[in-house]
Design a protein around this motif. Structure first.
Motif, PDB file in Angstrom:
ATOM      1  N   TYR A 217     -11.141   0.195 -14.956  1.00  0.00           N
ATOM      2  CA  TYR A 217     -12.234   1.141 -15.142  1.00  0.00           C
ATOM      3  C   TYR A 217     -13.304   0.966 -14.059  1.00  0.00           C
ATOM      4  N   ARG A 218     -13.595  -0.288 -13.697  1.00  0.00           N
ATOM      5  CA  ARG A 218     -14.569  -0.521 -12.630  1.00  0.00           C
ATOM      6  C   ARG A 218     -14.053   0.028 -11.298  1.00  0.00           C
ATOM      7  N   PHE A 219     -12.770  -0.181 -11.049  1.00  0.00           N
ATOM      8  CA  PHE A 219     -12.172   0.287  -9.799  1.00  0.00           C
ATOM      9  C   PHE A 219     -12.183   1.807  -9.713  1.00  0.00           C
ATOM     10  N   ILE A 220     -11.718   2.481 -10.765  1.00  0.00           N
ATOM     11  CA  ILE A 220     -11.623   3.941 -10.737  1.00  0.00           C
ATOM     12  C   ILE A 220     -13.013   4.574 -10.684  1.00  0.00           C
ATOM     13  N   THR A 221     -14.007   3.906 -11.292  1.00  0.00           N
ATOM     14  CA  THR A 221     -15.374   4.415 -11.235  1.00  0.00           C
ATOM     15  C   THR A 221     -15.918   4.349  -9.810  1.00  0.00           C
ATOM     16  N   ARG A 222     -15.567   3.294  -9.081  1.00  0.00           N
ATOM     17  CA  ARG A 222     -16.047   3.131  -7.712  1.00  0.00           C
ATOM     18  C   ARG A 222     -15.458   4.166  -6.754  1.00  0.00           C
ATOM     19  N   ILE A 223     -14.179   4.506  -6.946  1.00  0.00           N
ATOM     20  CA  ILE A 223     -13.525   5.394  -5.983  1.00  0.00           C
ATOM     21  C   ILE A 223     -13.536   6.855  -6.408  1.00  0.00           C
ATOM     22  N   SER A 224     -13.913   7.142  -7.644  1.00  0.00           N
ATOM     23  CA  SER A 224     -13.871   8.520  -8.131  1.00  0.00           C
ATOM     24  C   SER A 224     -14.934   9.380  -7.471  1.00  0.00           C
ATOM     25  N   GLU A 225     -14.619  10.656  -7.316  1.00  0.00           N
ATOM     26  CA  GLU A 225     -15.564  11.603  -6.721  1.00  0.00           C
ATOM     27  C   GLU A 225     -16.646  12.025  -7.714  1.00  0.00           C
ATOM     28  N   VAL A 226     -16.417  11.777  -9.002  1.00  0.00           N
ATOM     29  CA  VAL A 226     -17.436  12.045 -10.018  1.00  0.00           C
ATOM     30  C   VAL A 226     -17.639  10.768 -10.832  1.00  0.00           C
ATOM     31  N   PRO A 227     -18.849  10.524 -11.341  1.00  0.00           N
ATOM     32  CA  PRO A 227     -19.083   9.322 -12.154  1.00  0.00           C
ATOM     33  C   PRO A 227     -18.247   9.382 -13.433  1.00  0.00           C
ATOM     34  N   LEU A 228     -17.492   8.333 -13.714  1.00  0.00           N
ATOM     35  CA  LEU A 228     -16.675   8.252 -14.914  1.00  0.00           C
ATOM     36  C   LEU A 228     -17.320   7.312 -15.930  1.00  0.00           C
ATOM     37  N   VAL A 229     -16.954   7.482 -17.186  1.00  0.00           N
ATOM     38  CA  VAL A 229     -17.473   6.636 -18.259  1.00  0.00           C
ATOM     39  C   VAL A 229     -16.577   5.412 -18.384  1.00  0.00           C
ATOM     40  N   GLN A 230     -17.127   4.238 -18.130  1.00  0.00           N
ATOM     41  CA  GLN A 230     -16.337   3.015 -18.176  1.00  0.00           C
ATOM     42  C   GLN A 230     -15.980   2.645 -19.609  1.00  0.00           C
ATOM     43  N   ASN A 231     -14.755   2.125 -19.771  1.00  0.00           N
ATOM     44  CA  ASN A 231     -14.250   1.626 -21.055  1.00  0.00           C
ATOM     45  C   ASN A 231     -14.130   2.715 -22.122  1.00  0.00           C
ATOM     46  N   ALA A 232     -14.057   3.981 -21.699  1.00  0.00           N
ATOM     47  CA  ALA A 232     -13.846   5.068 -22.662  1.00  0.00           C
ATOM     48  C   ALA A 232     -12.406   5.021 -23.170  1.00  0.00           C
ATOM     49  N   THR A 233     -12.234   5.241 -24.460  1.00  0.00           N
ATOM     50  CA  THR A 233     -10.887   5.181 -25.050  1.00  0.00           C
ATOM     51  C   THR A 233     -10.194   6.537 -25.054  1.00  0.00           C
ATOM     52  N   GLY A 234     -10.952   7.606 -24.873  1.00  0.00           N
ATOM     53  CA  GLY A 234     -10.403   8.952 -25.010  1.00  0.00           C
ATOM     54  C   GLY A 234     -10.826   9.600 -26.313  1.00  0.00           C
ATOM     55  N   ALA A 235     -11.147   8.768 -27.313  1.00  0.00           N
ATOM     56  CA  ALA A 235     -11.660   9.302 -28.581  1.00  0.00           C
ATOM     57  C   ALA A 235     -13.067   9.839 -28.365  1.00  0.00           C
ATOM     58  N   GLY A 236     -13.417  10.862 -29.127  1.00  0.00           N
ATOM     59  CA  GLY A 236     -14.756  11.411 -29.000  1.00  0.00           C
ATOM     60  C   GLY A 236     -14.889  12.771 -29.634  1.00  0.00           C
ATOM     61  N   LEU A 237     -16.023  13.396 -29.387  1.00  0.00           N
ATOM     62  CA  LEU A 237     -16.320  14.735 -29.911  1.00  0.00           C
ATOM     63  C   LEU A 237     -16.579  15.668 -28.747  1.00  0.00           C
ATOM     64  N   PHE A 238     -16.088  16.912 -28.902  1.00  0.00           N
ATOM     65  CA  PHE A 238     -16.207  17.912 -27.840  1.00  0.00           C
ATOM     66  C   PHE A 238     -16.651  19.231 -28.464  1.00  0.00           C
ATOM     67  N   ASP A 239     -17.798  19.701 -28.023  1.00  0.00           N
ATOM     68  CA  ASP A 239     -18.340  20.956 -28.526  1.00  0.00           C
ATOM     69  C   ASP A 239     -17.397  22.114 -28.212  1.00  0.00           C
ATOM     70  N   ARG A 240     -17.532  23.187 -28.956  1.00  0.00           N
ATOM     71  CA  ARG A 240     -16.679  24.366 -28.740  1.00  0.00           C
ATOM     72  C   ARG A 240     -16.803  24.878 -27.300  1.00  0.00           C
ATOM     73  N   VAL A 241     -17.993  24.741 -26.709  1.00  0.00           N
ATOM     74  CA  VAL A 241     -18.183  25.155 -25.316  1.00  0.00           C
ATOM     75  C   VAL A 241     -17.235  24.376 -24.407  1.00  0.00           C
ATOM     76  N   ILE A 242     -17.114  23.073 -24.627  1.00  0.00           N
ATOM     77  CA  ILE A 242     -16.223  22.230 -23.827  1.00  0.00           C
ATOM     78  C   ILE A 242     -14.774  22.623 -24.048  1.00  0.00           C
ATOM     79  N   VAL A 243     -14.395  22.838 -25.297  1.00  0.00           N
ATOM     80  CA  VAL A 243     -13.013  23.204 -25.609  1.00  0.00           C
ATOM     81  C   VAL A 243     -12.645  24.537 -24.964  1.00  0.00           C
ATOM     82  N   ASP A 244     -13.583  25.496 -24.967  1.00  0.00           N
ATOM     83  CA  ASP A 244     -13.325  26.791 -24.319  1.00  0.00           C
ATOM     84  C   ASP A 244     -13.146  26.625 -22.808  1.00  0.00           C
ATOM     85  N   ILE A 245     -13.926  25.731 -22.205  1.00  0.00           N
ATOM     86  CA  ILE A 245     -13.762  25.463 -20.769  1.00  0.00           C
ATOM     87  C   ILE A 245     -12.387  24.854 -20.513  1.00  0.00           C
TER      88      ILE A 245
END
Length: 312
Positions: A141-169
């Motif tokens: 996660y530290r490595f991918i955060t350093r090289i990614s073109e956008v800031p990533l959330v470290q140690n994210a599991t993939g679980a979470g909540l996504f508003d309908r706006v996000i799902v439509d996108i």
């Protein structure tokens, strides 16, 4: 009187027969404390045990429980993403069905959503899993955060909540093999996090192995960073300069010490093996990028459904 908002809860399943009953009961208990209607979408990745049978038994008595059965195992990347796209709630919550994402986090997700966040992600700064595996994950996660073109959330599991706006996108993004955590960061809305200590799996066995972990790790790199390609170009140029300098140094040494300087076979063999290894590494990395392009060009559907239950 206004209608209650609807929360969609998506739980991807594959051979989780031993966890389904507890998963369902804990979700029911959590949602009973919240002022929302909900649907519980189980998307099964062609389980070979009794998972589908158990979900059907629950769905027969509770119409809030819905089931999608995939025609085959489409993998741990496509199936959860497809399940999210099938949701119809004002917000969609994704949690694993192995109970390592505690369903009680749903309350924390919704509280963050009520504060105005359109994306909420679970992060695990602590875990009861193998200390070696956890350390490797954190390093990645530290490595991918350093090289990614956008800031990533470290140690994210993939679980979470996504508003309908996000799902439509997400529905409008034509990505047949998405790195979901990176995709959420690329969308750009502020992301809230819910830290938790990941419990050890109590029943069943993990479905992740070296190949699946490698697959998602490389997907994160190829989808969100050009740094490896740039390093290959710069590294190749640097090695060519070093090779020329070494060749010039040997030439000068031979001319000055003509009778005494012997090159020998060892430096030649070491040079051949070193440059061969570097070339194979670069070719392999290029192959990963080409494979990613090939997957997108084929434009195959995320999932083919074999059956749906309670979606009418």
């Amino acid at each position: 009187m206004s209608e209650k908002k609807l929360i969609s809860i998506v739980t991807p399943c594959y051979n989780e027969e031993e966890n389904i009953d507890e998963l369902y009961q804990r979700i029911v208990a959590v949602m009973a404390t919240l002022p929302y209607d909900y649907e519980h979408i189980c998307i099964d990745n062609a389980s070979t045990d009794g998972t589908v049978r158990k979900i059907k038994e629950i769905a027969a008595n509770d119409k809030r429980v819905k089931l999608i059965v995939n025609a085959r195992n489409f993998g741990h990347i496509k199936s959860p993403y497809y399940g999210i796209l099938q949701s119809r709630g004002d917000a969609c919550i994704l949690i694993a069905s192995d109970l390592q994402d505690p369903p009680e986090m749903i309350t924390d997700f919704i509280h963050k959503w009520e504060q105005g966040y359109k994306t909420v992600l679970a992060v695990k700064p602590e875990s009861e899993e193998s200390s070696i595996m956890f350390a490797l994950r954190k390093a990645y996660y530290r490595f991918i955060t350093r090289i990614s073109e956008v800031p990533l959330v470290q140690n994210a599991t993939g679980a979470g909540l996504f508003d309908r706006v996000i799902v439509d996108i997400l529905r409008n993004i034509d990505d047949s093999y998405p790195y979901f955590r990176g995709l959420l960061c690329e969308i750009g809305f502020p992301i809230a996090t819910v830290p938790f200590k990941q419990p050890r799996r109590q029943r069943g066995i993990t479905k992740n192995n070296f190949y699946t972990l490698y697959d998602i790790a490389m997907l994160g790199i190829t989808n969100h960073s050009k740094v490896p390609l740039r390093l290959m170009a710069m590294g190749g140029f640097l090695l060519s300069i070093l090779s020329l300098l070494a060749a010039f140094g040997f030439l000068v040494a031979k001319l000055v010490f003509w009778d005494y300087f012997q090159l020998g076979i060892s430096p030649i063999l070491i040079g051949i093996f070193f440059f061969g290894a570097v070339q194979m590494f670069f070719i392999g990395l290029l192959g990963e990028y080409i494979a990613s392009i090939h997957t997108q060009v084929r434009n195959m559907p995320l999932v083919i459904e074999a059956e749906r239950v309670n979606f009418n």
